[in-house]
Design a protein around this motif. Structure first.
Motif, PDB file in Angstrom:
ATOM      1  N   PRO A  92     -12.955  21.635  32.352  1.00  0.00           N
ATOM      2  CA  PRO A  92     -12.359  22.894  31.910  1.00  0.00           C
ATOM      3  C   PRO A  92     -13.431  23.979  31.866  1.00  0.00           C
ATOM      4  CG  PRO A  92     -11.769  21.082  30.438  1.00  0.00           C
ATOM      5  CD  PRO A  92     -12.828  20.571  31.359  1.00  0.00           C
ATOM      6  N   PRO A  93     -13.043  25.261  31.905  1.00  0.00           N
ATOM      7  CA  PRO A  93     -14.042  26.343  31.896  1.00  0.00           C
ATOM      8  C   PRO A  93     -14.992  26.296  30.706  1.00  0.00           C
ATOM      9  CG  PRO A  93     -11.924  27.202  32.532  1.00  0.00           C
ATOM     10  CD  PRO A  93     -11.699  25.783  32.105  1.00  0.00           C
ATOM     11  N   GLY A  94     -14.527  25.908  29.508  1.00  0.00           N
ATOM     12  CA  GLY A  94     -15.401  25.836  28.334  1.00  0.00           C
ATOM     13  C   GLY A  94     -15.505  27.162  27.608  1.00  0.00           C
ATOM     14  N   GLU A  95     -16.165  27.139  26.461  1.00  0.00           N
ATOM     15  CA  GLU A  95     -16.261  28.329  25.606  1.00  0.00           C
ATOM     16  C   GLU A  95     -17.013  29.479  26.273  1.00  0.00           C
ATOM     17  OE1 GLU A  95     -14.578  28.913  22.852  1.00  0.00           O
ATOM     18  OE2 GLU A  95     -13.693  26.943  23.066  1.00  0.00           O
ATOM     19  N   ALA A  96     -18.157  29.193  26.880  1.00  0.00           N
ATOM     20  CA  ALA A  96     -18.919  30.234  27.570  1.00  0.00           C
ATOM     21  C   ALA A  96     -18.429  30.257  29.013  1.00  0.00           C
ATOM     22  CB  ALA A  96     -20.409  29.940  27.516  1.00  0.00           C
ATOM     23  N   VAL A  97     -17.352  31.008  29.259  1.00  0.00           N
ATOM     24  CA  VAL A  97     -16.705  31.013  30.578  1.00  0.00           C
ATOM     25  C   VAL A  97     -17.666  31.578  31.622  1.00  0.00           C
ATOM     26  CG1 VAL A  97     -14.791  31.942  31.917  1.00  0.00           C
ATOM     27  CG2 VAL A  97     -14.418  31.218  29.558  1.00  0.00           C
ATOM     28  N   PRO A  98     -18.101  30.733  32.566  1.00  0.00           N
ATOM     29  CA  PRO A  98     -19.027  31.207  33.597  1.00  0.00           C
ATOM     30  C   PRO A  98     -18.300  31.954  34.702  1.00  0.00           C
ATOM     31  CG  PRO A  98     -18.568  28.895  33.927  1.00  0.00           C
ATOM     32  CD  PRO A  98     -17.804  29.309  32.686  1.00  0.00           C
ATOM     33  N   PHE A  99     -19.074  32.686  35.498  1.00  0.00           N
ATOM     34  CA  PHE A  99     -18.520  33.355  36.666  1.00  0.00           C
ATOM     35  C   PHE A  99     -18.270  32.292  37.717  1.00  0.00           C
ATOM     36  CE2 PHE A  99     -18.986  35.952  40.574  1.00  0.00           C
ATOM     37  CZ  PHE A  99     -17.940  36.824  40.335  1.00  0.00           C
ATOM     38  N   GLY A 100     -17.080  32.207  38.269  1.00  0.00           N
ATOM     39  CA  GLY A 100     -16.517  31.248  39.203  1.00  0.00           C
ATOM     40  C   GLY A 100     -17.484  30.446  40.042  1.00  0.00           C
ATOM     41  N   PRO A 101     -17.001  29.758  41.049  1.00  0.00           N
ATOM     42  CA  PRO A 101     -15.610  29.741  41.492  1.00  0.00           C
ATOM     43  C   PRO A 101     -14.729  28.860  40.606  1.00  0.00           C
ATOM     44  CG  PRO A 101     -16.885  28.289  42.884  1.00  0.00           C
ATOM     45  CD  PRO A 101     -17.852  28.943  41.924  1.00  0.00           C
ATOM     46  N   TYR A 102     -13.445  29.116  40.666  1.00  0.00           N
ATOM     47  CA  TYR A 102     -12.465  28.348  39.896  1.00  0.00           C
ATOM     48  C   TYR A 102     -11.483  27.673  40.834  1.00  0.00           C
ATOM     49  CZ  TYR A 102     -14.288  30.239  35.636  1.00  0.00           C
ATOM     50  OH  TYR A 102     -15.127  30.543  34.610  1.00  0.00           O
ATOM     51  N   TYR A 103     -10.959  26.560  40.373  1.00  0.00           N
ATOM     52  CA  TYR A 103     -10.045  25.745  41.149  1.00  0.00           C
ATOM     53  C   TYR A 103      -8.822  25.430  40.291  1.00  0.00           C
ATOM     54  CZ  TYR A 103     -14.390  25.111  43.657  1.00  0.00           C
ATOM     55  OH  TYR A 103     -15.549  25.349  44.340  1.00  0.00           O
ATOM     56  N   GLN A 104      -7.675  25.281  40.928  1.00  0.00           N
ATOM     57  CA  GLN A 104      -6.475  24.875  40.207  1.00  0.00           C
ATOM     58  C   GLN A 104      -6.325  23.369  40.377  1.00  0.00           C
ATOM     59  OE1 GLN A 104      -2.889  26.939  41.271  1.00  0.00           O
ATOM     60  NE2 GLN A 104      -1.957  26.440  39.315  1.00  0.00           N
ATOM     61  N   VAL A 105      -6.137  22.675  39.255  1.00  0.00           N
ATOM     62  CA  VAL A 105      -5.962  21.226  39.287  1.00  0.00           C
ATOM     63  C   VAL A 105      -4.519  20.946  39.700  1.00  0.00           C
ATOM     64  CG1 VAL A 105      -6.107  19.092  37.964  1.00  0.00           C
ATOM     65  CG2 VAL A 105      -7.650  20.990  37.418  1.00  0.00           C
ATOM     66  N   VAL A 106      -4.328  20.324  40.859  1.00  0.00           N
ATOM     67  CA  VAL A 106      -2.980  20.073  41.366  1.00  0.00           C
ATOM     68  C   VAL A 106      -2.515  18.638  41.124  1.00  0.00           C
ATOM     69  CG1 VAL A 106      -2.979  21.932  43.053  1.00  0.00           C
ATOM     70  CG2 VAL A 106      -3.839  19.687  43.713  1.00  0.00           C
ATOM     71  N   ASP A 107      -3.456  17.761  40.796  1.00  0.00           N
ATOM     72  CA  ASP A 107      -3.113  16.378  40.486  1.00  0.00           C
ATOM     73  C   ASP A 107      -4.313  15.772  39.771  1.00  0.00           C
ATOM     74  OD1 ASP A 107      -1.662  13.998  40.443  1.00  0.00           O
ATOM     75  OD2 ASP A 107      -2.460  13.327  42.369  1.00  0.00           O
ATOM     76  N   ALA A 108      -4.060  14.874  38.809  1.00  0.00           N
ATOM     77  CA  ALA A 108      -5.164  14.226  38.100  1.00  0.00           C
ATOM     78  C   ALA A 108      -4.698  12.918  37.494  1.00  0.00           C
ATOM     79  CB  ALA A 108      -5.721  15.144  37.014  1.00  0.00           C
ATOM     80  N   ASN A 109      -5.627  11.979  37.396  1.00  0.00           N
ATOM     81  CA  ASN A 109      -5.393  10.752  36.649  1.00  0.00           C
ATOM     82  C   ASN A 109      -6.617  10.530  35.769  1.00  0.00           C
ATOM     83  OD1 ASN A 109      -7.409   9.555  38.278  1.00  0.00           O
ATOM     84  ND2 ASN A 109      -5.897   8.822  39.746  1.00  0.00           N
ATOM     85  N   SER A 110      -6.799   9.358  35.237  1.00  0.00           N
ATOM     86  CA  SER A 110      -7.905   9.132  34.312  1.00  0.00           C
ATOM     87  C   SER A 110      -9.273   9.171  34.997  1.00  0.00           C
ATOM     88  CB  SER A 110      -7.722   7.797  33.603  1.00  0.00           C
ATOM     89  OG  SER A 110      -7.678   6.747  34.554  1.00  0.00           O
TER      90      SER A 110
END
Length: 134
Positions: free
Chosen positions: A39-57
């Motif tokens: 996740p981005p976290g409290e101190a949001v850094p400058f990108g790049p960012y990705y959208q999570v389209v699928d995840a498992n453990s």
């Protein structure tokens, strides 16, 4: 003819708390050095960012935000058409009444949105610079 099972722009990394539908960034594991979706976290850094389209453990499939393709991102709060949407620590986006210096926006809303909605938006990446005294 050889066909590939790889979708353009989509790739898989280990996951460390990334949530499907939300934004994530890629960071190196402190022990192994391998890439992980976090996740981005409290101190949001400058990108790049990705959208999570699928995840498992163990793994997450990520899609880079693309300014040529609209997407839906989970909204916290409300927004109007044209509002800049800013990254939150939990991977959601929000409208800010007054952006602070260093805030990172990732998209412009192309529809009005309410809390909890996946709002349609046009991705962009911008770090806000607010002059002193503004």
């Amino acid at each position: 003819m050889i066909l590939s099972d790889i979708v353009a722009g989509l790739f898989v990394v280990q996951t460390m708390g990334a949530v499907v539908g939300r934004l994530a960034r890629i960071a190196a594991n402190g022990t192994t050095g391998k890439p992980e979706a976090v996740p981005p976290g409290e101190a949001v850094p400058f990108g790049p960012y990705y959208q999570v389209v699928d995840a498992n453990s163990a793994n997450a499939s990520l899609l880079p935000l693309d300014p040529f393709n609209m997407t839906r991102l989970p909204l916290s709060g409300t927004c109007a058409i044209g509002d800049a949407l800013f990254v939150r620590a939990d991977g959601k986006v929000e409208k800010k009444a007054v952006p602070a210096d260093g805030d990172v926006s990732v998209a412009f809303a192309v529809e009005a949105g309410v809390d909890g909605q996946e709002v349609l938006c046009r991705p962009h990446l911008m770090k806000w610079v607010v002059p002193a005294g503004a």
